[in-house]
Design a protein around this motif. Structure first.
Motif, mmCIF file in Angstrom:
data_model
loop_
_atom_site.group_PDB
_atom_site.id
_atom_site.type_symbol
_atom_site.label_atom_id
_atom_site.label_comp_id
_atom_site.label_asym_id
_atom_site.label_seq_id
_atom_site.Cartn_x
_atom_site.Cartn_y
_atom_site.Cartn_z
ATOM 1 N N ASP A 1 0.833 -1.213 0.000
ATOM 2 C CA ASP A 1 0.000 0.000 0.000
ATOM 3 C C ASP A 1 0.864 1.259 0.000
ATOM 4 O O ASP A 1 0.593 2.224 -0.699
ATOM 5 N N PHE A 2 1.905 1.197 0.812
ATOM 6 C CA PHE A 2 2.818 2.333 0.902
ATOM 7 C C PHE A 2 3.449 2.615 -0.460
ATOM 8 O O PHE A 2 3.473 3.755 -0.934
ATOM 9 N N TYR B 1 3.927 5.702 -5.411
ATOM 10 C CA TYR B 1 3.985 5.614 -6.875
ATOM 11 C C TYR B 1 2.909 6.494 -7.512
ATOM 12 O O TYR B 1 3.160 7.228 -8.463
ATOM 13 N N ASN B 2 1.718 6.432 -6.944
ATOM 14 C CA ASN B 2 0.616 7.204 -7.518
ATOM 15 C C ASN B 2 0.759 8.701 -7.283
ATOM 16 O O ASN B 2 0.291 9.503 -8.087
ATOM 17 N N ALA B 3 1.418 9.082 -6.205
ATOM 18 C CA ALA B 3 1.668 10.508 -5.963
ATOM 19 C C ALA B 3 2.520 11.053 -7.112
ATOM 20 O O ALA B 3 2.281 12.139 -7.643
ATOM 21 N N PRO C 1 -4.762 -1.111 -7.988
ATOM 22 C CA PRO C 1 -3.967 -2.022 -7.172
ATOM 23 C C PRO C 1 -3.517 -3.292 -7.907
ATOM 24 O O PRO C 1 -2.436 -3.809 -7.645
ATOM 25 N N PHE C 2 -4.324 -3.772 -8.850
ATOM 26 C CA PHE C 2 -3.952 -5.026 -9.520
ATOM 27 C C PHE C 2 -2.792 -4.822 -10.480
ATOM 28 O O PHE C 2 -1.829 -5.582 -10.485
ATOM 29 N N ASP C 3 -2.893 -3.759 -11.292
ATOM 30 C CA ASP C 3 -1.795 -3.473 -12.209
ATOM 31 C C ASP C 3 -0.529 -3.155 -11.430
ATOM 32 O O ASP C 3 0.572 -3.523 -11.834
ATOM 33 N N PHE C 4 -0.732 -2.484 -10.304
ATOM 34 C CA PHE C 4 0.438 -2.098 -9.524
ATOM 35 C C PHE C 4 1.164 -3.325 -8.991
ATOM 36 O O PHE C 4 2.387 -3.386 -8.995
ATOM 37 N N GLU C 5 0.398 -4.305 -8.559
ATOM 38 C CA GLU C 5 1.021 -5.515 -8.035
ATOM 39 C C GLU C 5 1.896 -6.177 -9.101
ATOM 40 O O GLU C 5 2.984 -6.669 -8.801
ATOM 41 N N ASP C 6 1.409 -6.168 -10.350
ATOM 42 C CA ASP C 6 2.206 -6.741 -11.439
ATOM 43 C C ASP C 6 3.500 -5.961 -11.622
ATOM 44 O O ASP C 6 4.570 -6.538 -11.808
ATOM 45 N N LEU C 7 3.376 -4.639 -11.555
ATOM 46 C CA LEU C 7 4.551 -3.787 -11.727
ATOM 47 C C LEU C 7 5.588 -4.051 -10.627
ATOM 48 O O LEU C 7 6.782 -4.198 -10.900
ATOM 49 N N VAL C 8 5.110 -4.138 -9.395
ATOM 50 C CA VAL C 8 6.037 -4.365 -8.280
ATOM 51 C C VAL C 8 6.714 -5.721 -8.418
ATOM 52 O O VAL C 8 7.915 -5.859 -8.155
ATOM 53 N N ALA C 9 5.943 -6.701 -8.846
ATOM 54 C CA ALA C 9 6.493 -8.049 -8.980
ATOM 55 C C ALA C 9 7.741 -8.036 -9.865
ATOM 56 O O ALA C 9 8.744 -8.684 -9.560
ATOM 57 N N PHE D 1 7.388 -9.785 1.266
ATOM 58 C CA PHE D 1 7.766 -8.473 1.806
ATOM 59 C C PHE D 1 6.659 -7.448 1.618
ATOM 60 O O PHE D 1 6.520 -6.520 2.386
ATOM 61 N N LEU D 2 5.903 -7.644 0.565
ATOM 62 C CA LEU D 2 4.892 -6.651 0.227
ATOM 63 C C LEU D 2 3.753 -6.643 1.221
ATOM 64 O O LEU D 2 3.095 -5.636 1.433
ATOM 65 N N GLU D 3 3.495 -7.770 1.831
ATOM 66 C CA GLU D 3 2.377 -7.875 2.765
ATOM 67 C C GLU D 3 2.753 -7.402 4.167
ATOM 68 O O GLU D 3 1.898 -7.120 4.986
ATOM 69 N N ARG D 4 4.054 -7.355 4.425
ATOM 70 C CA ARG D 4 4.487 -6.939 5.764
ATOM 71 C C ARG D 4 4.383 -5.430 5.912
ATOM 72 O O ARG D 4 4.389 -4.695 4.942
#
Lengths: 479, 250
Positions: B101-102, B107-109, B121-129, B141-144
């Motif tokens: 979320d952080f 990123y969105n800012a 959030p879904f597209d973002f998760e792909d990007l982070v991956a 790490f992303l969930e912590r």
């Protein structure tokens, strides 16, 4: 902080409007006659009048408590109006359509539309305006499952035996000063009865609205879950902005029989007074749940954001073996607000367990205290408690206190207590700013992170609302 | 002509009325990696915080031009969205806020500033991956909660992950190597090297030469008592290592 704590700017209170409606108001002041008038207006059975008079007799002998970490000028109990009901065209309403449109519009404006078509499909509402219940939605649908959800006044007419059996069994009339006062003069509130084995098919909720500036609101709520029954109940509260203070002294009693579960959630947003501390509600409330049966469970979740003063300790008396009590709380104070809130977990039965998660956030010049008692009785073999009390300070002028009381009367009891205090400090804000996150977003991110364990306990549709409310209340607190 | 990214002239700054920076001069062009070395207390970390706009420091003189604009007029948050990224020496913990979320909010800012729509959030998760591999981080790490309970190495890798997502124009690494074992150091350095290109620039602040074995600087500066006292090529770091800081005393 380096001169960065701005003057506190309070978000304008969105619910501060007054509804102009003719009211049936009795003369101000309190005496036996007033109590008889209230009882007569409500056409109550004799036992109820006796209950009230007994409470009044006890109240006269009692002293207002002064141990809480709050200060306020003396309350003149003779200057309060104890009954104020909006005048409706018909005495007896048969359907929602007959409710005065002004009142319907008021609740609509508060975001609580009462017409069933507009409601969320899974939430039934009892709407209380000053001293009386205006309407209860989905009554018939709930009745199909044997669930009774109505105002307590109506319950006294339709189900007096149930009220008589349970009223005052959890909070006795002379329990404390404000509970005694409430027992003497309460005017309305909600009544819930979930029969044996029934899982209530929808969320139940009561919305409390104080409108009149000189009326006290004394509501009484009674929830009974029979063997194996389950219910989730939510209350919301707002009031207009007045320069004077209004007293709200409620009593809530919950009874859970064997294997029953009651989840009681509160989002309290009474008017908090202005930034100088003028006006606002005195919220002096007694809430207690009795886990009477084995394996029963009572869970309190509260998000307290409003009121000039909050004095409130939703508690669980764990009588049934293996019963469970929970208390999840967020108390946010800003400006001149004062909160002294927490819980009592009284372990009486064997292997009873309780869990306390309290999150206090203090901003402005506010005072925020957690006060909690964990008592493990001599017969509560194997009882366990876990308490966690976290405080977060915003700015340099707010205060947070923790007053935990622990009393263990047997060798097998286990009590764990953790506490922490943190500050929304410059470094954390800088870290978030350095990632391009605006200050408002940063504060709300830090606060919702801090409160996450409690927000997760709220029914889903209210969790998001509560989260938003917290951010709103903190707008402009740092800068 | 190579674009000038950062020009610092005679920058002085203090904290609680104690002067720390006493006239720093530095020019950083696109495509360059600069190392700033110096002892504890020489002002290196202060310099990085002043560039990023930490409110505790007061700039008392000089100027900082970033991409042709006066950087000192901007708030920390504006500097960040304008492309300045500070990898913290001690990244802060944010209890209860998931790393994912952080990262998404940050990123969105940036996207909002660029006039782009927020990424869902879904597209973002792909990007982070995609970016996780770069710093050898596991998706868990992303969930912590942000940095909470992270080891020192994990925190630093998380900083580089943020850098990978935010694609800064000027990255400032504040002692990113401190507290890292050699494997973690290599991972972090590899991540940084993947992220540098001819259009951006990097300032690496460090005590030790060893970071510079993996992140090869174009320039090395030695800071002492709030000033840059010597500058040179990458060989200066080696000289510093053998001769010690005292050799460069003013």
């Amino acid at each position: 902080m380096s001169a960065t704590v701005k003057t506190l700017v309070n978000q304008p209170y969105k619910y501060g409007f007054v509804t102009d409606i003719e009211a049936d108001t009795i003369e101000r002041g309190l005496n036996e006659d007033i109590i008889r008038i209230i009882s007569a207006k409500k056409n109550e059975p004799e036992f109820m009048l006796q209950f009230r008079l007994k409470a009044y007799g006890q109240w006269l002998k009692m002293k207002e408590p002064s141990w809480a970490h709050v200060t306020y000028p003396p309350i003149d109990y003779q200057d309060i109006i104890y009954y104020c009901a909006p005048k409706q065209k018909k005495e007896q309403l048969n359907s929602l359509e007959e409710v005065d449109p002004t009142l319907l519009a008021t609740f609509e404006k508060l975001g609580i539309p009462l017409s069933e078509q507009k409601r969320l499909g899974n939430v039934a509402v009892d709407a209380i305006f000053d001293s009386v219940s205006i309407a209860t939605t989905f009554k018939e649908k709930l009745a199909e499952d044997g669930v009774i959800f109505c105002s307590i006044s109506e319950a006294l007419q339709e189900h007096p035996e149930l009220v008589q059996k349970y009223l005052g069994t959890v909070v006795p009339v002379g329990d404390n000063y404000f509970a005694a006062l409430n027992s003497a003069v309460f005017s309305d509130g909600s009544f819930v009865f979930i029969p044996q084995g029934v899982k209530c098919p929808m969320e139940l909720s009561t919305y409390f609205r104080i409108n009149n500036g000189e009326t006290g609101q004394f509501e009484r709520t009674l929830i009974i879950a029979e063997e194996g029954a389950e219910v989730s109940y939510l209350e919301g509260c707002t009031a207009p902005m007045y320069d004077s203070n209004q007293l709200h002294a409620a009593v809530v009693e919950l009874v859970a029989l064997d294997n029953a579960q009651i989840k009681y959630s509160t989002v309290q947003n009474w008017y908090a007074g202005d930034h100088l501390g003028k006006g606002g509600i005195y919220n002096f409330v007694t809430k207690r749940g009795l886990c009477k049966g084995i394996n029963s469970k009572i869970s309190w979740t509260q998000v307290e954001t409003g009121s000039a003063i909050t004095w409130k300790y939703p508690s669980c008396v764990l009588v049934g073996d293996n019963s469970v009590g929970e208390f999840y709380s967020i108390a946010l104070t800003n400006n001149m607000q004062q909160a002294d809130t927490g819980t009592k977990m009284i372990h009486i039965g064997k292997n009873t367990r309780s869990r306390i998660i309290s999150k206090g956030i203090s901003a402005g010049k506010s005072q925020n205290s957690y006060r909690g008692l964990v008592k493990i009785g001599p017969k509560a073999v194997g009882a366990k408690n876990y308490s966690q009390c976290d405080s977060m300070l915003i700015g340099d002028n707010a205060a947070a206190n923790t007053f935990p009381y622990i009393q263990v009367d047997n060798q097998t009891g286990k009590v764990e207590h953790e506490a922490s205090t943190s500050k929304i400090g410059e470094d954390r804000l800088f870290y978030l700013a350095q990632r391009g996150i605006s200050e408002e977003d940063a504060v709300s991110m830090l606060v919702s992170g801090f409160c996450k364990d409690v927000l997760n306990e709220l029914p889903m549709e209210f969790a998001a609302e509560a989260d938003k409310l917290l951010s709103l209340k903190l707008e402009g607190t740092v800068g | 002509m190579t674009e000038m990214i950062l020009a610092v002239k005679n920058l002085t700054a203090s904290i609680d009325d104690t002067p720390i920076l006493k006239g720093v001069n530095l020019e950083v062009k696109a495509g360059e990696i600069h190392a700033i070395m110096g002892r504890n207390g020489s002002g290196k970390s202060t310099f990085s915080k002043v560039l990023a706009g930490h409110p505790a420091y007061e700039v008392t003189g000089g100027e900082v031009i970033y991409q042709g604009e006066n950087l000192l007029e901007k708030e920390a948050e504006e500097r960040a969205i304008a492309g300045i990224f500070l990898a913290f020496q001690y990244p802060l913990e944010i209890p209860g806020v998931s790393n994912l979320d952080f990262l998404r909010v940050a990123y969105n800012a940036r996207r909002k500033h660029q006039g782009l729509a927020e990424m869902d959030p879904f597209d973002f998760e792909d990007l982070v991956a995609e970016k996780l591999d770069l710093v050898k981080m596991d998706a868990s790490f992303l969930e912590r909660s942000v940095n909470e309970g992270f080891s020192g190495g994990e925190k630093k890798r998380n900083e580089i992950l943020q850098m990978a997502l935010l694609e800064p124009t000027l990255a400032i690494l504040d002692e990113t190597d401190s507290g890292l074992d050699i494997d973690a150091l290599k991972t972090v350095a590899h991540g940084v090297n993947q992220l540098t290109n001819p259009n951006n620039a990097c300032i690496a602040i460090t005590h030790y030469q060893r970071l510079l074995d993996y992140i090869i600087p174009d320039y090395v500066h030695v800071m002492q008592d709030g000033e840059i006292v010597t500058s040179g090529g990458k060989e200066l770091a080696l000289e510093l290592e053998s001769r010690g800081y005292d050799y460069f005393n003013k």
